[in-house]
Design a protein around this motif. Structure first.
Motif, PDB file in Angstrom:
ATOM      1  N   SER A 157      72.372  26.308  60.884  1.00  0.00           N
ATOM      2  CA  SER A 157      73.225  25.889  59.778  1.00  0.00           C
ATOM      3  C   SER A 157      72.630  26.334  58.452  1.00  0.00           C
ATOM      4  CB  SER A 157      73.376  24.365  59.784  1.00  0.00           C
ATOM      5  OG  SER A 157      73.910  23.892  58.567  1.00  0.00           O
ATOM      6  N   ASN A 158      73.489  26.741  57.545  1.00  0.00           N
ATOM      7  CA  ASN A 158      73.070  27.066  56.189  1.00  0.00           C
ATOM      8  C   ASN A 158      72.973  25.782  55.385  1.00  0.00           C
ATOM      9  OD1 ASN A 158      72.644  28.135  53.632  1.00  0.00           O
ATOM     10  ND2 ASN A 158      74.789  28.677  53.331  1.00  0.00           N
ATOM     11  N   GLY A 159      71.767  25.246  55.256  1.00  0.00           N
ATOM     12  CA  GLY A 159      71.544  24.073  54.415  1.00  0.00           C
ATOM     13  C   GLY A 159      71.914  22.749  55.044  1.00  0.00           C
ATOM     14  N   GLY A 160      72.278  22.739  56.326  1.00  0.00           N
ATOM     15  CA  GLY A 160      72.569  21.472  56.993  1.00  0.00           C
ATOM     16  C   GLY A 160      74.042  21.192  57.221  1.00  0.00           C
ATOM     17  N   LYS A 161      74.910  22.140  56.902  1.00  0.00           N
ATOM     18  CA  LYS A 161      76.338  21.946  57.109  1.00  0.00           C
ATOM     19  C   LYS A 161      76.664  21.805  58.597  1.00  0.00           C
ATOM     20  CE  LYS A 161      77.451  25.750  54.914  1.00  0.00           C
ATOM     21  NZ  LYS A 161      78.248  26.833  54.283  1.00  0.00           N
ATOM     22  N   ASP A 162      77.829  21.199  58.902  1.00  0.00           N
ATOM     23  CA  ASP A 162      78.294  21.138  60.287  1.00  0.00           C
ATOM     24  C   ASP A 162      78.687  22.527  60.785  1.00  0.00           C
ATOM     25  OD1 ASP A 162      77.884  18.435  60.319  1.00  0.00           O
ATOM     26  OD2 ASP A 162      79.991  17.870  60.268  1.00  0.00           O
ATOM     27  N   ALA A 163      79.179  23.376  59.893  1.00  0.00           N
ATOM     28  CA  ALA A 163      79.500  24.749  60.262  1.00  0.00           C
ATOM     29  C   ALA A 163      78.205  25.491  60.589  1.00  0.00           C
ATOM     30  CB  ALA A 163      80.238  25.446  59.122  1.00  0.00           C
ATOM     31  N   VAL A 164      78.219  26.244  61.700  1.00  0.00           N
ATOM     32  CA  VAL A 164      76.995  26.908  62.159  1.00  0.00           C
ATOM     33  C   VAL A 164      77.261  28.369  62.504  1.00  0.00           C
ATOM     34  CG1 VAL A 164      75.939  24.804  63.061  1.00  0.00           C
ATOM     35  CG2 VAL A 164      77.414  26.172  64.556  1.00  0.00           C
ATOM     36  N   THR A 165      76.187  29.149  62.420  1.00  0.00           N
ATOM     37  CA  THR A 165      76.151  30.493  62.986  1.00  0.00           C
ATOM     38  C   THR A 165      75.497  30.383  64.359  1.00  0.00           C
ATOM     39  OG1 THR A 165      75.980  31.525  60.811  1.00  0.00           O
ATOM     40  CG2 THR A 165      75.232  32.824  62.693  1.00  0.00           C
ATOM     41  N   VAL A 166      76.050  31.079  65.348  1.00  0.00           N
ATOM     42  CA  VAL A 166      75.549  30.978  66.721  1.00  0.00           C
ATOM     43  C   VAL A 166      75.069  32.352  67.179  1.00  0.00           C
ATOM     44  CG1 VAL A 166      76.124  30.394  69.109  1.00  0.00           C
ATOM     45  CG2 VAL A 166      77.112  29.072  67.222  1.00  0.00           C
ATOM     46  N   ARG A 167      73.836  32.378  67.710  1.00  0.00           N
ATOM     47  CA  ARG A 167      73.239  33.634  68.164  1.00  0.00           C
ATOM     48  C   ARG A 167      72.602  33.434  69.534  1.00  0.00           C
ATOM     49  NH1 ARG A 167      69.663  34.668  62.818  1.00  0.00           N
ATOM     50  NH2 ARG A 167      68.736  36.323  64.077  1.00  0.00           N
ATOM     51  N   GLU A 168      72.780  34.416  70.406  1.00  0.00           N
ATOM     52  CA  GLU A 168      72.217  34.335  71.759  1.00  0.00           C
ATOM     53  C   GLU A 168      70.734  34.702  71.724  1.00  0.00           C
ATOM     54  OE1 GLU A 168      73.272  35.692  76.346  1.00  0.00           O
ATOM     55  OE2 GLU A 168      74.137  36.797  74.655  1.00  0.00           O
ATOM     56  N   PHE A 169      69.973  33.929  72.486  1.00  0.00           N
ATOM     57  CA  PHE A 169      68.515  34.056  72.481  1.00  0.00           C
ATOM     58  C   PHE A 169      68.018  34.190  73.911  1.00  0.00           C
ATOM     59  CE2 PHE A 169      64.196  32.318  72.359  1.00  0.00           C
ATOM     60  CZ  PHE A 169      63.667  32.927  71.224  1.00  0.00           C
TER      61      PHE A 169
END
Length: 717
Positions: A157-169
């Motif tokens: 999350s950018n700064g703690g928002k509920d909206a997130v970026t998701v990346r496979e690891f």
């Protein structure tokens, strides 16, 4: 007025000329709409001016530095329990401390974790990642590929928002997988994602214009194969813009069954549930007020929040609201078409039903058992349930402690191992590990005492609300206190969304308040889930005032018993509890000398127009409907601030990055107090999201500000 320095004085003066200072705020004119622009230069200038007034005042208090140091010591302590999450048979943990402010995601074996000194291997160093990428990353969790457990979807999350970026690891190489090599990367959105198979995701998100609800969540579900661009994802289900959301749920069990459910949330509490067979979605005839908790032996485990009767071939079976039920999708589809009779093989069957002063809280499903946390008069227990075909269900308890809060943790992806915690107001948290098929548990970790509780005692008491309902509350205080009305007392409650306030061990309350002579009360008001669905529904929509009357009744009982007095009584709540604080301040300002209004809803006339407010219509009602607006505007705090009323000095606080409860609520409330020349304190954290405190240092400051303010208001003089 400070707002004039942030916006056009001429424009605002024209608006404000129609708003008499001595009246409640007009329902048709809002002079502070500009503050709803979250990061406009004008809004941020207003926030800075407010922060510049509040921070120097509270941080200059001689108590602030010590409170902040104590809070940081607790929040960054290495003695904290490293809460475990199973990924396969490996134990993972996300850890923050003074060295790792953003945190590290790390792993160890189960045997190592159970030892006194686990040997952790760092998998992701979030501080290093944020620094390398120049991003304000906040950890929001990982969802790992089933069966192989080798790859995970990491949410940032950018700064703690509920909206997130998701990346496979890749857990093997400990590196993010490049999209060019087939790695999944999903841009920032509020999104729900499940692994459909090893190379396919099923998800909902913002797919572009016209694909999000009025609440800001996705209502279009698609499948996305490895290597596909987002534009190539295949739509399989579509809800409606007026819904709260649509979301997938992929369930698997030890027998190899997989069930794919698609849920259309028509409001916060009502769902339509569809079974997707890979080709089409077919609605299941189950209650709309339901939680799907897992899959065992091919049967869905449902927690139903309303009475349910199944009629099939001239036979019927009924289940009460609040109970646990197991039923197979096959039975449901045939029963709907009247093609099957109800049998005695526990399909469907009732797993557990609560009594009149009980509630079923958390539920977990392992390979062979269903675990349920049950509260009896707000005191927790844990039971393990076994389905035995035509022999029905057997139940056995797992060990807890008396008068405790019980919380289920992670359970193994394979087998029946489960972590759970037990704790009390004065009893530090114990982490237990049990085999759900047995009757014993091993205490694998225990939190040390983080505040001095030897002179403290806990009582459970009761107050009588305006309509005669008995409202239980907990009271924690010194054993040697005197009932002389002089005790500084903090009264906490929530009262909404079927969420319960439980007797948890909170070292911050203990160290920063109780240890310093304060008393602490927790009110189990209606609107919560302490006594099942009926307790929640008693304060829904038009009956919302009951929750507030319950809270006032507990305050009045504390005063009548001379436990405290209005001069020394403070109120604290956040989110929906922040709305409760706004009502406490506007309806009963005589009861308190301090009110902490944190991350609040306050403008209930416009709440549906501020993200994600439209999703809560099922709880509060719809102000766009005249009949519902009539009872909402009776209590909406922003509209009910009036000139000439002696209000307590409020401390109002929120986060710029809160994309769940819009910061405009808190901002406008503070600005209206400025209009009325009512003194108050306002602080807005620029990071942290709805959860507040993006890191231990920020969170320590947050709590130090809270308790400095409370000390000044309730302990001084």
């Amino acid at each position: 007025m400070i707002l004039f320095r942030a916006c056009s004085a001429i424009a605002l003066a024209a608006i404000l000329s129609s708003v008499p200072a001595g009246a409640a705020l007009s329902q048709t004119v809002d002079p502070h709409l500009a503050l709803e622009a979250v990061e406009s230069p004008e809004s941020l200038a207003w926030v800075k001016a407010q922060n510049d007034k509040t921070l120097p005042l509270l941080s200059a208090d001689p108590r602030f530095a010590g409170l902040q140091a104590d809070a940081l010591k607790i929040l960054a302590s290495k003695d904290r329990i490293a809460m475990p999450t199973f990924v396969g048979k490996t134990v993972f943990n996300f850890w923050q401390d003074q060295t790792h402010v953003r945190g590290v995601w790390r792993r160890t074996s189960l045997e190592s974790y159970k030892s006194a000194d686990p040997q952790w291997e760092t998998v992701i160093d979030l501080d290093a990642l944020a620094a390398a990428e120049g991003r304000n990353w906040i950890w929001k969790g990982a969802d790992c590929r089933p069966e192989t457990h080798d790859r995970c979807l990491i949410s940032l999350s950018n700064g703690g928002k509920d909206a997130v970026t998701v990346r496979e690891f890749d857990l093997t190489t400990k590196s993010f997988i490049d999209p060019a090599a087939g790695g999944f990367v999903l841009p920032e959105s509020k999104q729900t994602i499940e692994w459909l198979d090893a190379d396919t995701l099923i998800l909902t998100r913002d797919w572009g214009p016209g694909t999000t609800t009025d609440s800001g969540y996705g209502f279009v579900i698609k499948t996305l194969k490895r290597g596909q661009a987002l534009s190539e994802a295949v739509e399989i289900f579509r809800g409606q813009k007026s819904d709260v959301s649509a979301r997938p749920n992929v369930l698997r069990d030890a027998a190899g069954n997989r069930v794919v459910l698609l849920t259309r949330a028509t409001d916060f509490f009502h769902d339509e549930t569809y079974l997707w067979d890979g080709q089409r979605a077919e609605r299941l005839p189950i209650p709309q007020k339901v939680g799907v908790r897992g899959l065992i032996g091919g049967k869905l485990v449902l927690k139903i929040e309303e009475p349910w009767t199944i009629d099939s071939n001239a036979s019927a079976k009924s289940f009460p609201a609040g109970s646990l039920v197991a039923v197979s999708p096959g039975f449901l589809t045939k029963a709907r078409d009247k093609e099957i009779a109800i049998s005695n093989d526990c399909d469907p069957c009732q797993l557990l039903a609560p009594g009149p002063r009980q509630s079923i809280d958390q539920v977990a499903v392992t390979d062979h058992r269903v675990l349920a946390v049950v509260y009896d008069n707000v005191r927790g227990s844990l039971v393990s349930l076994r389905l035995r075909g035509e022999f029905g269900v057997t139940s056995q308890p797992l060990p807890v402690i008396d008068n405790a809060a019980v919380s289920l943790g992670s359970h193994a992806d394979e087998g029946d191992d489960v972590f759970y915690t037990v704790e009390g107001f004065l009893t530090p948290t114990q982490l237990k590990l049990a085999d759900a098929t047995g009757t014993t548990a091993q205490t694998v970790k225990a939190l040390p005492a983080l505040f001095d509780a030897k002179n403290l005692v806990v009582e459970q008491k009761s107050a009588t609300s305006k309509d005669g309902t008995a409202i239980p509350y907990f009271l924690v205080h010194r054993k040697d206190w005197k009932l002389n009305g002089q005790n500084p007392t903090l009264l906490h409650a929530y009262g909404g969304f079927n969420l319960s306030k439980l007797p948890v061990y909170d070292p911050l309350v203990g160290k920063l308040w109780l240890e310093r002579g304060g008393a602490y009360a927790v009110a189990n008001i209606r609107g919560g889930g302490e006594f099942g669905p009926a307790w929640h529904e008693a304060a829904l929509k038009a009956n919302r005032q009951r929750a507030y009357d319950d809270y006032f009744a507990v305050a009045e009982k504390l005063i009548a018993d001379k436990a405290t007095a209005p001069r020394h009584l403070g109120a604290y709540g956040r989110s929906n509890g922040g709305l409760l604080m706004g009502v406490a301040m506007t309806e009963r300002p005589d009861l308190w000398n301090a009110v902490v209004v944190e991350s609040p809803l306050l403008d209930m006339i416009r709440y549906t127009q501020l993200p994600a407010g439209a999703s809560w219509i099922g709880e509060y009602g719809d102000p766009a409907i005249p009949a519902e607006r009539a009872w909402i505007e009776k209590y909406s705090p922003y509209q009910n601030l009036k000139a000439g009323v002696k209000y307590p000095l409020a401390y109002i606080t929120t986060s710029t990055k809160d994309d769940r409860v819009h910061p405009g609520h808190a901002r406008k409330f503070a600005a209206r107090l400025d209009d009325l020349k009512v003194d108050h304190l306002y602080f807005e954290n620029t990071d942290g999201g709805h959860a507040n405190g993006a890191d231990p240092k920020a969170n320590a400051r947050r709590w130090a500000l809270h308790y400095t303010y409370l000390s000044r208001q309730l302990m001084d003089h």
